[in-house]
Design an enzyme around this catalytic site. Structure first.
Site, mmCIF file in Angstrom:
data_model
loop_
_atom_site.group_PDB
_atom_site.id
_atom_site.type_symbol
_atom_site.label_atom_id
_atom_site.label_comp_id
_atom_site.label_asym_id
_atom_site.label_seq_id
_atom_site.Cartn_x
_atom_site.Cartn_y
_atom_site.Cartn_z
ATOM 1 N N LYS A 19 14.090 -29.789 20.639
ATOM 2 C CA LYS A 19 14.163 -30.972 19.780
ATOM 3 C C LYS A 19 15.315 -30.845 18.785
ATOM 4 C CE LYS A 19 10.795 -33.480 16.856
ATOM 5 N NZ LYS A 19 9.438 -33.393 16.299
ATOM 6 N N SER B 74 7.075 -37.731 16.830
ATOM 7 C CA SER B 74 8.510 -37.787 16.704
ATOM 8 C C SER B 74 9.234 -37.020 17.817
ATOM 9 C CB SER B 74 8.954 -37.241 15.343
ATOM 10 O OG SER B 74 8.514 -35.915 15.185
ATOM 11 N N SER C 210 3.167 -34.991 16.120
ATOM 12 C CA SER C 210 4.447 -35.253 16.767
ATOM 13 C C SER C 210 4.724 -34.522 18.062
ATOM 14 C CB SER C 210 5.581 -34.948 15.777
ATOM 15 O OG SER C 210 5.517 -35.873 14.712
#
Lengths: 522, 498
Positions: free
Chosen positions: B82, B168, B192
């Site tokens: 990420k 997210s 997330s």
């Protein structure tokens, strides 16, 4: 400027806040060293410039120094303390917050004794916190806005350096006391190796809180709510500035009140050149710091901290200056002024004690003359020699000094010889030559003539010297007054003949014996 | 041999037995990336390394396997990370314009561990800016699109729905679902990892707080941020976790969870608690249906499934408590972005520093980030009372979860309250109702606040239109291994995949 009579009605109340930089190898939460002298931005770990993702790693040495400081100041040690973030915006504060201990500090109430007459200032708390970086225009604190259009360089070397903030109660009653208290604190922190106490390098910074109340010399400080508004004067970096700022602020507040005004609560800075305090440019709405317990730092629990042994740590702390002062007076019968001199230098104090013990016994009480001789030779002679060499450490050891004292105490040498011996030993030690006091005595022939027979023989030789026949006759004739004069006369002659090596007291005895014999003959 | 259905564990076995090579795996992945990004424009990635550099790594790994000396069970396996995880020399932007060109001088511990284990980092995935969002529609680089619907073999791509992949870690989940990577490392603050994993039909594991070190992760809410894993199956999560787990001296909030290699108890002695208090009216019917379905199928298979209404009573306040704490910590963590030391900056010498600071942040932070910072500042202000109340709720919740987990081995509840939103209408998703988005976190914030291990697993077969409904298995603090093995057992019982 002369004070009006009315000014004598007011008294100052001063509360100190001192920031001391801990003399540790690393910063509080990062492994970088911190030194005032390093080139800009060369002592940085990622955490010091708030690189995203970097995390604070608490350094044990900083905790140890804080614990030692707290103990030396008689503070309550809090087993559990927490770190919080204190938020405000300034370019030399890289993360937008300072890490401090606002609500749960590492130490609580304590006191700092200072000066004579049992004066002391109470301590409210001691907290660990991080220092900020430095900006080239920032002389004061975060309340100043940087001038628009000016270029500012930021040096983050100091960011994250470990500080303890020592917050005192408002209980100091004069500017001179404020100076003395901070001076004592400075010396104490140096002594226990917590802070190098160098104001000029920024290791020590002081803020003053000053307010006034109506009263005369004997009036005690009234409770907080009866005091006038307090004014904070920030970032004073010398004892002189502290005393001057306190004086100025007191006078200023008195003038305000006497002219019918009210002292406003505010923060000011101090102009070192003009010796005046000036208001800070920022509006006086107190900053909202939005305190937040730092979620990256677990609570500090001393009893559960790995590798931290508080008891062992405190056992290793050197005797504190005030304690030493008292002990020297009690055990050695020294005057306060001498104690004061000795405690200012750990090494010389050690030399003093080792010498006295080596020259007499290992425990008190110590013979008065041994103490006296040691004090004289150390404080008069050795210190004088040291000063000539710009205060470089000398290499005279306690064995050498003790031997001198012992020989002096035994009457085998006199004080002048002792001083000479010290000088010779000092010089030889400086040159790196190992030197034995006994050898010096031999070399120089420093030996007091004590033997009664020898002395009498010497007296005989002078008294019977034809040149003094008439003087001898006068003495024999017996007038008391004249005799006294002639005894002095002959004494001087014999002493001179002995080249100053005769023991005065015994010489006197021997002379009287010899003179007595002379009169008996006739 | 390698297909979009190949799991991480399967690939690891194929590599070990030399039935395939890291080079072949990389070639496969590069094709998938091309399809995902160039053909379908899914906007999964924020950064892709050069193919030459990747090939070099694959060659080295292939040589190690040939030698019989792979560095770990994940040596040579393509994995994505990420965009908020510091990767040395690459732009670590957290999908924010504030860090658009920021190259981190440090590397995250988790990336160190991946590299040391021989895994091949094939790209960095898109996310909601600084982790703030649940749909990956708050990215400075545009929204990511849920790749799951694109797995179908239909040639008419215009009929494929454009859905949010969740957030997210939307890009992470999408990359795993599409197999443009075999696993992805992300972060879970309030859900997330779990939510996007569910929305993309994958497994998403959030360890116990601190189970994988946070050093190098761009912080959002420090006491909640947890490095987590998105993989095709729970077994994959176990494998990956075994390589990445463990405390680090760089992170004082990290911890070691006791390894537990034991197989899970047989279903007949497994007790599963279903917390009725999470059965809220807002819950989408597909979710409720699947929840009931899952519970009864497990029961039929022999597990002891019990619906309970007591003990978890604070969940009504949990959402509010989560956002209060998260915003407060976020406002603190994001105070550092002034453009002086790193990051974007608007230089303006006609104004003072405070103004320059404000202008820079107003320009380079997205609207959701600004919203949460302002909220956080207010919460922490002198007049604020919500923060201490939120902390109390958090403690309460932790107690309640602990109590509940004394009676059951694991808890079972859905991962979301609503389905993934459609990105078709606006194309950018900027008219997302942010409060609705926050409400979606209800199912996941509990385990975040308490810090307990939680894993979201898919419970649908391939062609199920409700593929996006995930089920969470939540276990005791520190019991990560057992939670994963139980989740794996449940998954195998319910789903016929591969």
């Amino acid at each position: 400027m002369r004070r009006t009579l009315a000014a004598f009605k007011f008294k100052p109340v001063i509360g100190l806040e001192v920031h001391a930089q801990l003399s540790t190898a690393q910063k509080l939460f990062s492994p970088s060293p911190h030194r005032a002298s390093a080139p800009e931005n060369t002592l940085l770990s990622p955490y010091d410039t708030s690189i995203p993702g970097s995390l604070p790693i608490l350094n044990l040495e900083c905790v140890e120094k804080a614990v030692v400081a707290a103990s030396a100041l008689n503070c309550v040690l809090n087993d559990e303390s927490r770190f919080e973030r204190k938020h405000y915006i300034y370019p030399d504060l890289p993360s937008g917050y300072q890490v401090t201990q606002n609500r749960w500090p590492i130490a609580g109430r304590g006191a700092l004794p200072f000066g004579n007459n049992n004066k002391s200032s109470e301590i409210n708390r001691i907290q660990l916190e991080t220092d900020t970086g430095k900006s080239t225009t920032r002389e004061n604190d975060e309340s100043d806005d940087i001038q628009v259009g000016s270029a500012v360089n930021i040096d983050y070397n100091r960011a994250g350096a470990p500080l303890i903030e020592i917050v005192f109660e408002p209980d100091i009653e004069s500017p001179e006391d404020a100076g003395e208290a901070v001076s004592t604190l400075q010396r104490l922190l140096k002594h226990i190796d917590v802070c190098d106490g160098k104001f000029e390098l920024g290791s020590l910074r002081c803020d003053l809180n000053v307010s006034i109340f109506e009263g005369d010399d004997d009036s005690p400080i009234p409770p907080l709510n009866e005091l006038g508004n307090r004014v904070e004067v920030k970032n004073l970096n010398s004892i002189r500035a502290i005393v001057a700022a306190a004086k100025f602020e007191f006078d200023r507040q008195v003038k305000v009140v006497e002219s019918g005004g009210v002292v406003s609560q505010e923060t000011r800075t101090f102009d070192k050149k003009k010796l005046v305090s000036i208001p800070m440019r920022k509006k006086e709405t107190s900053t909202d710091y939005r305190f937040l317990i730092d979620p990256d730092i677990p609570p500090l629990v001393l009893s559960q901290t790995k590798d931290l042994d508080v008891e062992a740590l405190l056992a290793g702390v050197p005797e504190l200056p005030e304690q030493a002062k008292q002990r020297l007076a009690d055990e050695y019968g020294l005057k306060p002024s001498i104690c004061e001199i000795l405690i200012s230098d750990q090494i010389e104090m050690r030399l003093f004690e080792d010498t006295v013990k080596a020259a007499s016994s290992s425990t008190p009480p110590y013979p008065k003359h041994v103490v006296e001789f040691t004090t004289k030779l150390l404080c008069n002679d050795i210190f004088a020699l040291k000063n000539e060499k710009a205060g470089e450490p000398h290499k005279i050891n306690s064995r050498q000094l003790a031997d001198t004292v012992i020989t002096l105490a035994a009457g085998d040498i006199n004080m002048k010889m002792a001083k000479d011996i010290i000088k010779i030993v000092f010089d030889r030690c400086q040159r790196g030559e190992d030197t034995d006091v006994k050898r010096v005595i031999e070399e120089k022939g420093f030996k007091i003539m004590k033997n009664p027979d020898e002395l009498q023989e010497l007296c005989q030789s002078v008294v019977n010297d034809g040149a003094f026949e008439s003087d001898l006759q006068v003495w024999i004739d017996g007038d008391k007054k004249l005799r006294k004069k002639l005894e002095k006369f002959f004494f001087g002659k014999v002493m001179a003949k002995s080249r100053g090596l005769a023991d005065a007291g015994r010489l006197r005895e021997a002379l009287l014996v010899v003179l007595g014999q002379q009169s008996a003959k006739k | 041999m390698i297909t979009p259905k190949t799991s991480l564990s399967r690939l690891s076995a194929l590599l070990k037995s030399k039935q395939t090579t890291p080079t072949a795996a990389l070639d496969f992945i590069l094709e998938r990336i091309k399809l995902s990004e160039e053909t379908h424009s899914l906007n999964t990635f924020t950064y892709l390394p050069s193919t030459e550099s990747l090939h070099e790594l694959a060659r080295a790994s292939t040589a190690r396997y040939a030698d019989g000396s792979p560095l770990s069970p994940i040596d040579g396996i393509p994995i994505s990370v990420k965009a908020n995880i510091s990767w040395l020399g690459r732009p670590t932007s957290a999908s924010s314009r504030m860090l658009e060109n920021y190259k981190s001088p440090i590397q995250a511990d988790v990336i160190d561990r991946l590299i040391k284990s021989g895994a091949i980092l094939i790209g960095q995935t898109n996310m909601d800016e600084f982790g703030m969002g649940s749909f990956t529609t708050n990215s400075a680089f545009g929204p990511s699109i849920n790749s799951y619907p694109y797995l179908s073999t239909t040639t008419d791509t215009t009929t494929i729905p454009k859905l949010s992949p969740g957030g997210s870690s939307g890009g992470s989940a999408s990359s795993v679902a599409f197999r443009s990577s075999f696993a992805s490392i992300g972060t879970d603050t309030g859900g997330s990892i779990r939510l996007p994993a569910a929305y993309c039909g994958c497994t998403g594991f959030k360890p116990s707080y601190g189970g994988i070190p946070r050093h190098g992760v761009i912080p959002y809410a420090s006491s909640l941020d947890t490095v987590g894993l998105i993989t095709p199956t729970p077994e994959d999560a176990q494998l990956l976790h075994s390589v990445l787990r463990g405390s680090s001296l760089n992170d004082p909030t990290s911890m070691d969870t006791s390894p537990n290699p034991d197989p899970p108890p047989p279903l007949s002695s497994l007790s599963v608690g279903v917390p009725g208090s999470y059965s809220v009216s807002e819950c989408h019917p597909s979710i409720t249906k699947k929840w009931i379905d899952t519970a009864s199928r497990l029961s039929t298979a022999g597990a002891n499934v019990t619906i309970f209404d007591d003990s978890l009573t604070s969940i009504q306040d949990s959402l509010a408590a989560y956002y209060v704490i998260a915003c407060a910590e976020a406002s603190s963590n994001l105070a550092k972005y002034d453009g002086v030391k790193f990051g974007s900056r608007i230089r303006d010498t006609t104004v003072d520093f405070s103004s320059e600071y404000a202008n820079t942040r107003a320009e380079f932070f997205g609207p959701e980030v600004k919203r949460r910072i302002e909220c956080g500042d207010t919460i922490l202000s002198k007049e604020g009372t919500h923060y201490s109340a939120a902390l109390q709720i958090r403690n309460q919740l932790r107690e309640e979860y602990s109590t509940a987990l004394k009676n059951y081995d694991v808890l079972l509840l859905p991962t979301s309250v609503s389905p993934p939103i459609s990105l078709d209408s606006s194309g950018s998703g900027f008219d997302v109702d942010q409060s609705e988005m926050m409400a979606n976190d209800l199912m996941t914030v509990g385990a975040s606040l308490a810090g307990f291990p939680a894993i979201s697993i898919p419970v649908s077969e391939d062609s199920d239109p409700d593929f996006w409904v995930g089920m969470q298995v939540i276990g005791r603090h520190g019991d990560d291994d057992r939670v994963m093995s139980i989740a794996d057992q449940i998954y195998r019982t319910l789903v016929n995949r591969e």
